[in-house]
Design a protein around this motif. Structure first.
Motif, short mmCIF file in Angstrom:
data_model
loop_
_atom_site.label_atom_id
_atom_site.label_comp_id
_atom_site.label_asym_id
_atom_site.label_seq_id
_atom_site.Cartn_x
_atom_site.Cartn_y
_atom_site.Cartn_z
N UNK A 159 1.26 -33.62 28.02
CA UNK A 159 1.77 -32.86 29.16
C UNK A 159 2.49 -33.83 30.10
N UNK A 160 3.50 -34.47 29.55
CA UNK A 160 4.19 -35.54 30.27
C UNK A 160 5.35 -34.98 31.08
N UNK A 161 5.58 -35.59 32.25
CA UNK A 161 6.75 -35.27 33.06
C UNK A 161 7.81 -36.34 32.81
N UNK A 162 9.06 -35.92 32.67
CA UNK A 162 10.16 -36.85 32.47
C UNK A 162 11.07 -36.78 33.69
N UNK A 163 11.18 -37.90 34.39
CA UNK A 163 12.01 -37.95 35.59
C UNK A 163 13.08 -39.01 35.39
N UNK A 164 14.32 -38.59 35.59
CA UNK A 164 15.46 -39.50 35.45
C UNK A 164 16.11 -39.69 36.81
N UNK A 165 16.26 -40.94 37.24
CA UNK A 165 16.91 -41.26 38.51
C UNK A 165 18.25 -41.91 38.18
N UNK A 166 19.33 -41.22 38.52
CA UNK A 166 20.65 -41.78 38.22
C UNK A 166 20.93 -42.99 39.11
N UNK A 167 21.63 -43.95 38.55
CA UNK A 167 21.94 -45.18 39.27
C UNK A 167 22.76 -44.91 40.52
N UNK A 168 22.56 -45.72 41.54
CA UNK A 168 23.29 -45.58 42.80
C UNK A 168 24.79 -45.75 42.60
N UNK A 169 25.19 -46.49 41.58
CA UNK A 169 26.62 -46.74 41.37
C UNK A 169 27.34 -45.54 40.75
N UNK A 170 26.60 -44.53 40.29
CA UNK A 170 27.22 -43.33 39.71
C UNK A 170 27.50 -42.33 40.83
N UNK A 171 28.77 -42.20 41.19
CA UNK A 171 29.16 -41.38 42.34
C UNK A 171 29.83 -40.07 41.92
N UNK A 172 30.70 -40.12 40.93
CA UNK A 172 31.49 -38.94 40.57
C UNK A 172 31.10 -38.31 39.25
N UNK A 173 30.29 -39.00 38.45
CA UNK A 173 29.84 -38.40 37.19
C UNK A 173 28.55 -39.07 36.75
N UNK A 174 27.76 -38.32 35.98
CA UNK A 174 26.54 -38.89 35.42
C UNK A 174 26.89 -39.89 34.31
N UNK A 175 26.01 -40.85 34.12
CA UNK A 175 26.17 -41.76 32.99
C UNK A 175 25.91 -41.00 31.70
#
Length: 209
Positions: A159-175
């Motif tokens: 029962x795991x939670x997956x949390x993704x934090x996008x890098x601060x350098x990504x401003x206009x699109x997701x990696x």
């Protein structure tokens, strides 16, 4: 190649839908402690992740760090962070290495094989660790880990939670990692409002790093 990618996306969407229905009738009972698995990249990814982890309290223990086997620098930084936490008390953490899914400038075709190898390696690792939370922030190493964690979650083994934090350098699109995790992660956090507008399912809370 495009057809295979479409089929993979469709499969992930179907798995996500199946998981939502599965969870509707179940209540999640979590203990006061949370076993954390943090996927550490290299360079800027490592720095951002360690800043995030430095803000977490003792509830997130034990802590497991996963990094690519070719990453020679991050382990030193992890040990330094945990040494600062110690303050005379026993620190419960572990460091684990997996094959890198894709090297810098590696061709996309060859990266398919290396990603598969990395994913297979993650099955016994995730089964042994059984984290409550997987936290990642962008390195390609996180994709195999999250895929396996999601698979175990969907079939009801964890029962795991997956949390993704996008890098601060990504401003206009997701990696690329962010776009993949956007499909099935429990939460995708972004640090710029522009990304929230482009990707409605993301969560914007301002700068976190």
């Amino acid at each position: 190649m495009f057809l295979l990618l479409c089929l993979a996306v469709l499969l992930l969407l179907l798995l996500r839908l199946a998981w939502i229905f599965y969870r509707l009738g179940k209540s999640s009972k979590r203990s006061s402690r949370c076993r954390l698995l943090a996927v550490v990249g290299s360079g800027g990814h490592t720095m951002e992740m360690l800043r995030l982890l430095s803000e977490l309290g003792d509830r997130y223990s034990p802590r497991d760090y996963v990094l690519a086997e070719t990453d020679k620098r991050s382990e030193v930084k992890i040990v330094a962070l945990e040494s600062e936490r110690k303050r005379g008390e026993k620190v419960d953490y572990g460091i684990h290495r997996i094959p890198r899914s894709r090297e810098v400038r590696q061709s996309w075709l060859s990266s398919v094989a290396t990603t598969m190898t990395s994913t297979l390696y993650c099955f016994p690792l995730l089964w042994r660790l059984k984290p409550d939370l997987v936290l990642c922030n962008g390195p390609g190493t996180c994709v195999p880990i999250c895929l396996v964690a999601f698979f175990y979650k969907v079939i009801g083994l964890t029962d795991v939670k997956i949390i993704y934090v996008e890098s601060f350098c990504r401003v206009t699109s997701l990696s690329l990692s962010g776009k993949i995790l956007y499909i099935f992660a429990d939460s995708v956090l972004v640090q710029w409002p522009e990304l929230k507008n482009l990707y409605p399912r993301t969560i914007y809370k301002g700068r976190m790093i």
